[in-house]
Write an enzyme that holds these catalytic residues in place. Sequence first.
Site, PDB file in Angstrom:
ATOM      1  N   LYS A  37       0.832  -1.202   0.000  1.00  0.00           N
ATOM      2  CA  LYS A  37       0.000   0.000   0.000  1.00  0.00           C
ATOM      3  C   LYS A  37       0.870   1.257   0.000  1.00  0.00           C
ATOM      4  O   LYS A  37       0.674   2.159  -0.831  1.00  0.00           O
ATOM      5  CB  LYS A  37      -0.913  -0.029   1.226  1.00  0.00           C
ATOM      6  N   ARG A  79      -3.189   2.784   8.564  1.00  0.00           N
ATOM      7  CA  ARG A  79      -3.431   1.457   7.973  1.00  0.00           C
ATOM      8  C   ARG A  79      -2.149   0.639   7.984  1.00  0.00           C
ATOM      9  O   ARG A  79      -1.057   1.161   7.863  1.00  0.00           O
ATOM     10  CB  ARG A  79      -3.896   1.587   6.522  1.00  0.00           C
ATOM     11  N   GLY A 126      -7.724  -7.790   4.913  1.00  0.00           N
ATOM     12  CA  GLY A 126      -8.568  -7.916   6.099  1.00  0.00           C
ATOM     13  C   GLY A 126      -7.893  -8.580   7.267  1.00  0.00           C
ATOM     14  O   GLY A 126      -8.513  -8.817   8.313  1.00  0.00           O
ATOM     15  N   MET A 180      -5.279  -7.458   9.003  1.00  0.00           N
ATOM     16  CA  MET A 180      -4.771  -6.577  10.048  1.00  0.00           C
ATOM     17  C   MET A 180      -5.672  -5.362  10.201  1.00  0.00           C
ATOM     18  O   MET A 180      -6.609  -5.150   9.430  1.00  0.00           O
ATOM     19  CB  MET A 180      -3.322  -6.194   9.749  1.00  0.00           C
ATOM     20  N   ARG A 218      -3.525  -1.461  -6.988  1.00  0.00           N
ATOM     21  CA  ARG A 218      -2.775  -2.729  -6.931  1.00  0.00           C
ATOM     22  C   ARG A 218      -3.223  -3.581  -8.114  1.00  0.00           C
ATOM     23  O   ARG A 218      -4.274  -3.312  -8.705  1.00  0.00           O
ATOM     24  CB  ARG A 218      -3.038  -3.450  -5.620  1.00  0.00           C
ATOM     25  N   HIS A 269      -8.867 -47.282  -7.452  1.00  0.00           N
ATOM     26  CA  HIS A 269      -9.253 -47.639  -8.818  1.00  0.00           C
ATOM     27  C   HIS A 269     -10.118 -46.543  -9.424  1.00  0.00           C
ATOM     28  O   HIS A 269      -9.873 -46.071 -10.534  1.00  0.00           O
ATOM     29  CB  HIS A 269     -10.008 -48.975  -8.768  1.00  0.00           C
ATOM     30  N   SER A 316      12.552 -42.701 -16.261  1.00  0.00           N
ATOM     31  CA  SER A 316      11.351 -41.911 -16.017  1.00  0.00           C
ATOM     32  C   SER A 316      11.080 -42.003 -14.519  1.00  0.00           C
ATOM     33  O   SER A 316      10.955 -43.102 -13.983  1.00  0.00           O
ATOM     34  CB  SER A 316      10.184 -42.461 -16.824  1.00  0.00           C
ATOM     35  N   CYS A 350       6.958 -39.173 -14.728  1.00  0.00           N
ATOM     36  CA  CYS A 350       5.605 -39.557 -15.116  1.00  0.00           C
ATOM     37  C   CYS A 350       4.698 -39.725 -13.908  1.00  0.00           C
ATOM     38  O   CYS A 350       3.610 -40.238 -14.029  1.00  0.00           O
ATOM     39  CB  CYS A 350       5.640 -40.828 -15.955  1.00  0.00           C
ATOM     40  N   TYR A 369      11.789 -34.215 -20.124  1.00  0.00           N
ATOM     41  CA  TYR A 369      10.338 -34.098 -20.337  1.00  0.00           C
ATOM     42  C   TYR A 369       9.561 -34.388 -19.064  1.00  0.00           C
ATOM     43  O   TYR A 369      10.089 -34.955 -18.108  1.00  0.00           O
ATOM     44  CB  TYR A 369       9.878 -35.027 -21.470  1.00  0.00           C
TER      45      TYR A 369
END
Lengths: 892, 892
Positions: free
Chosen positions: B26, B96, B105, B107, B352, B468, B777, B844, B864
């Site tokens: 802020k 603030r 919200g 603080m 912001r 499953h 992998s 994977c 990959y």
Amino acid sequence: MAKWVYTFGDGKAEGSRDLRALLGGKGANLAEMANLGLPVPPGFTITTEVCAYFYANGSRHPDMLAAQVKAALDHVGALVGRRFGDAERPLLVSVRSGSQASMPGMMDTVLNLGLNNATVEGLAQAAGDRRFAYDSYRRFIQMYSDVVLGVPHHHFEEILESFKEERGFSLDTELSAEDWQKLIGAFQAKILAVHGNPFPQAPEEQLWGAIGAVFGSWMNPRAKIYRQLHNIPESWGTAVTVQAMVFGNMGETSATGVAFTRNPSTGAKELFGEFMINAQGEDVVAGLRTPQPLTEEARHAAGTDGVSMQTALPDVFAEFQRVAERLERHYRDMQDVEFTVERGKLWMLQTRSGKRTARAALRIAVEMAQARLISEEEAVLRIEPASLEQLLHPTIHSGAARNVIATGLPASPGAACGEIVFDAEEAEQLKGTGRKVILVRVETSPEDINGMHAAEGILTTRGGMTSHAAVVARGMGKPCVTGAGSIRVDFGNETMSTAGTTLKKGDLLTLDGTTGQVIAGRVEMQQPEMSGDFATIMEWADKRRRMQVRANAETAADAQAARRFGAEGIGLCRTEHMFFEANRIRALREMILATDEAGRRAALAKLLPIQRGDFATLFEIMAGLPVTIRLFDPPLHEFLPKRPAEVAEVAAAMGVSTDKLERRAAELHESNPMLGFRGCRLAIAFPEIAQMQARAIFEGALEAKRKTGGLPAPEIMVPLVITKPEFDLVKAEIDATARAVAAERGEEVRYSVGTMIELPRACLVAAEIAATAEFFSFGTNDLTQTALGISRDDAGSFLGAYEQRHLLPIDPFVSIDQQGVGELVEMAVARGRAARPDLKLGICGEHGGDPTSIAFFEKIGLNYISCSPFRVPIARLAAAQAALGKVAAQES
Amino acid sequence: MAKWVYTFGDGKAEGSRDLRALLGGKGANLAEMANLGLPVPPGFTITTEVCAYFYANGSRHPDMLAAQVKAALDHVGALVGRRFGDAERPLLVSVRSGSQASMPGMMDTVLNLGLNNATVEGLAQAAGDRRFAYDSYRRFIQMYSDVVLGVPHHHFEEILESFKEERGFSLDTELSAEDWQKLIGAFQAKILAVHGNPFPQAPEEQLWGAIGAVFGSWMNPRAKIYRQLHNIPESWGTAVTVQAMVFGNMGETSATGVAFTRNPSTGAKELFGEFMINAQGEDVVAGLRTPQPLTEEARHAAGTDGVSMQTALPDVFAEFQRVAERLERHYRDMQDVEFTVERGKLWMLQTRSGKRTARAALRIAVEMAQARLISEEEAVLRIEPASLEQLLHPTIHSGAARNVIATGLPASPGAACGEIVFDAEEAEQLKGTGRKVILVRVETSPEDINGMHAAEGILTTRGGMTSHAAVVARGMGKPCVTGAGSIRVDFGNETMSTAGTTLKKGDLLTLDGTTGQVIAGRVEMQQPEMSGDFATIMEWADKRRRMQVRANAETAADAQAARRFGAEGIGLCRTEHMFFEANRIRALREMILATDEAGRRAALAKLLPIQRGDFATLFEIMAGLPVTIRLFDPPLHEFLPKRPAEVAEVAAAMGVSTDKLERRAAELHESNPMLGFRGCRLAIAFPEIAQMQARAIFEGALEAKRKTGGLPAPEIMVPLVITKPEFDLVKAEIDATARAVAAERGEEVRYSVGTMIELPRACLVAAEIAATAEFFSFGTNDLTQTALGISRDDAGSFLGAYEQRHLLPIDPFVSIDQQGVGELVEMAVARGRAARPDLKLGICGEHGGDPTSIAFFEKIGLNYISCSPFRVPIARLAAAQAALGKVAAQES
């Protein structure tokens, strides 16, 4: 120029025992004996490097080999005054393999080489015995054909049998020289027919054929399998020793024999062995005549009326005694020797360290050290730690016949015999009437504890090495065989059957928990003995040991056994094991099955006095020694009630319906209990459990102090930690309880809090954990299971195939997998010590009792090892050997 | 001298947006707006360093702070022509908090500070409105008492309520200035009574009280929890911004409002927001009046008859439009701003970056890049990859009300609605008649596959994220909720019940597979869309990506989905998943249950044509792209027949008795299937399985070539390897089969053989394995389970407590545990590449679709990643961001 051949004989040799790798054990020791001036038939050894060359170059020999062999043969011939192929004074040789490691009977040997249709007559002349000469020739032809030409033995046996039938002979000894001569003609014709070539007459051709066959035998299937079984590298290769023949079958002043320089069974310092007059080694093997003892004393002891060597050949015997004495002093170990007497002349054919029983090994090592032949350190190193197992449990007598009806897993070592019972309560009753029983179950549960206590041994048809039966039996030091899957138990008819055999209740059964054998009937046993030489070696070992040895123990009986076996504390007290007994398990079940904190606290209140009392007892027994107590780590499913009666009992105690209790039990069911709601996860979800246990520990310690005067210093272990916050949370509960108890009692207990490192992540984050943990104890069982992804209980279906095919260097549950699990442990040691230099490090998995693993733990610098009470002596010895520099070999 | 205070206002500021860490978000943005010359009420910010000092020094402030605050206050007063505490022209301020990270919200804030019994009259004079002034004063007292003095709100509410009752008022607006004045007296008396001290009249005292309260609020419980949830370090601290008050409630030319510079829902370039005339921010929140749209267009679109800001305050609106435009260009992002108009003068209170939907984020990023406001790289980095999930599945409309009756595990994302059915066959039948159904089961088994296909979504009451149902549903891209344990299904009565609700077959049910919610009735949905901006961002991302993205897929439907989502190959084809369908499972079961090789070969002969056809289809669909096929790795227990009818069916097909089959199934039962007879252990015990699969792969590849002309290059993956010999043995079977097929067909298939690295030991011995393996992998699911010792299926009982108590930095099954599992993976990468520099490395496990994990995989240099087809776009974007340098944050 490369040297491929080493000669020996006539009081000197080109080699020595230090060239074992090059000359093989046999060749090196023959050279050594020659150097000592002992009577060794001259000969030479073709080195193992030739074997390597042979395999690297398509079965060809190095260029200069032929010339070197020729020169060596001439040298040998000159020494014995004979010549290879000479028709009048022919040189005959034996050709034997010999590698760096002993591989008895694994490779081929040819004797009497050099005989042919001409030289056989020369031998007959020299020996003055045609029958002997032709008998030797036909033996050579048979052996050579089999080993070198690949013409199998049975061809010759058939010819011999039909010849004997024709003549009405029943024994080979009835055949005359001429008979043998005729048969030799028939043998040679057969060889031509089967092999396509005539039997070689040229001694040189015979010799090179035999040398090639010995090298070839290095790769025969039985040699390969033997090497695999004994971890002998293929690259070592074999040497070939060619040696002038001497004959023990040249009449009544000739003989052959084998001897140990001490008794290999008892270790007593006495010549031990047997001999046979007018015989060759193979006659002894054939068993047609009975060999005789060497000494008069032995003959008296055996009660036989034969003639001892001492009496029959007193001069030769006296010389042999001196030689044996000389060899033992020279090698500084009990020797196993072979000898031949040829017409009153002693010849030494082999010497090597002799195999011996554990009992003998202890006596020999102690006596040699006391005689200053070896040092105490050497004596300690001479004993194979695992062999002590034979001395710690009753075992089946080595000579006893075994009617093995099934084989299961060797879950707890030792042997036991008793009547079959199928019910735990009945086992107790029978025990009460003085009967010995074997408890047979499909699997055991905590209800069976009293029955297991009552039984001599336990057999289950299901379950692995970590099943309830196995764990409990090991703890009790009782023989146990688990997972004998081929046995079907019929509880209704009270019978157990396996292929072909059905036994009923009351029949005698013997279990060998060391091998996993299940044996019908009673078998003779031998009892353990731990004083005398055993105690001496242990004392010497303890002086050299760096690592402490503790025991895994929970009960008073375990703890007492641990002290008896020399444990220096308790390295692992599995608190959940303290509740196996039927009258205690209900409270534990109430705790596990409670659906809320109030229910749990009620159950815990019942557990507290039991735990406090148990801990107080342990502290008293272990007075002054460290006691590591692990917080509850129950595999929940093992503690759940299964039978309706158990469910009803627990439900009643908890005041809930059986329906509700069954639902709760179903909720607690896990797919993979090994990776489930265990260890500190329990203490985190239900802090009141850790609070109760900590209280029981501190109050128990104060109680023990009141009785003994000394204040114990418990080490509290948090199991299954993978993060520092987990550990800190549980430690905070323990510390808070310590403050509370100190405030209530006005007295503080000194304690430390550490953790069990048993999951791979814990090893990786060891530095963080060590910031607050004061000790690590490696739980290598679970670490192995997780690092390798192998559930020990389920591994039976494939681990066998893995060992057979050498897919794993070792059984990782027997010896720690140094490359995998071992690296994790090393990592944790390094990271943990970096964060806390005085971190105390131990191991409490079953590897703590395995000598190979112990050598590894010494190498990485652990402070202590802990194992089951019955393995403590083994661990003490192995730890001493490791401290003395014995390394942990392991294939990678 | 340390600088603790930074002023802003009047077109300049001591700070700027670059000082966010020092001034908070802020404070930094107010400074930035001031520097831009935008109308910002002057003020100053006390830095976060003061907060750090405050906590390090027992709630004391640094020495020079008071003087610097005083100077700053004077400066602010000078700019606005007022003075703190001045009775006539009092300076009023807001106080603030503001930290580096947004903590909405979390603080405390105090407005109107500086009012007291004297200055309130000055305010009344200045505003020409006594009621406004006293209302402001009483608001200040209430807020200050609550935040600073700890006198709770309810005390004042009670006084106010009884006052209104007495007077017969119902609304606050009915109270006059005098009424408020009276109440203020009562409020102050109450404060004295409760707090013990009078309400402070000195503005300086008020100010220091408020500053202390803001610092104190950094450590209040809700701020702490928020920080924990969002991984915000406590050390950051908060700044305090003190700013001259401006009032939107000074009459009809005053107003207050909030706006987004673009539509946060659609991303359209239009001012979007609302405002309220003659009001303060808290009035908007209170909801007593309805705010109005900013623009005429928005008012028309909404169909309201209010007055837009464009119409009501045209000049101010025009200025605001220019300011908004300016801020967006300056910050290069859509802004979320707050403003106040005081008597026709615009004041900016905050700016912001604005939160937005995934759809809006895509549009804004694309349009800003196209307008050259940001680069394509920035556009790619602006999209939160996980937010794409919203766009890939139908989802529940954000505004829809949800009647949640239970919550299970979010097993497969997306939402679905349909009629409840409890039976898989019935699901198929209803689907056939065009009805939409939700299949509800306790758990699913392979028999249910067709029903799962037919259903819109699947709900189970048991089972975890890898059950499953979960695995199959994710593969199908179908919403699924598993383990909704609070639901009881009564199959007999065809009902499902949960606390208070019972639904019967045919009732409508909605599942939210993204949250795990089970919702009664139908809820409005929104459909996915993947063209337009989505496609543009993906194209930009793909250009920047280094790692390949593949999909885990087994079926034709999966493979087609994978290509549609942009997968560049198949990274994991789990061959055992190809047999889930009822008509195929029987053959698989025969194979598993066979008791000898002959039986297994018979079953395999049935499986071969099925596999060959499946592989051919996959190769065709993936034409030219790599396809990694994993050899069978079934968790055996999941494939065993359970229902008597299934057992009978399999027994009949195998020609054995059901008894025998059941015994065999019992033999195959495992205590810990995760660590059991799986993966390559199967191929080693039964080489014929690997042979059949290799043959199916090679023959399938040749078949695909006949159809497409191109020869596929399969990558064959050996699962669960822990030693090199294991891998070599299976590779030898594959290579032999390749030679056999090549000989039969006269054509070779190019292929590679690699392994899945999924156990800790495999990571440690990676160098050895890489000597013969061509790719790795990483199976990070199993690696996580074993390294952490946590069975994912069983973790439900404790993982919740672990996350809550921050015992693990993250849910290790969602984001890879970088410290533990990650180190193992890194070790394997380093060791594997050292042994084989061109080793292909992929992943994977499900972490392949997790953006945080993907950043980690980029860092360690994998080639990959592979994930479920529906996560491929997320993975593509995350991989691009990672390549652009976005790092994988993770607590340690």
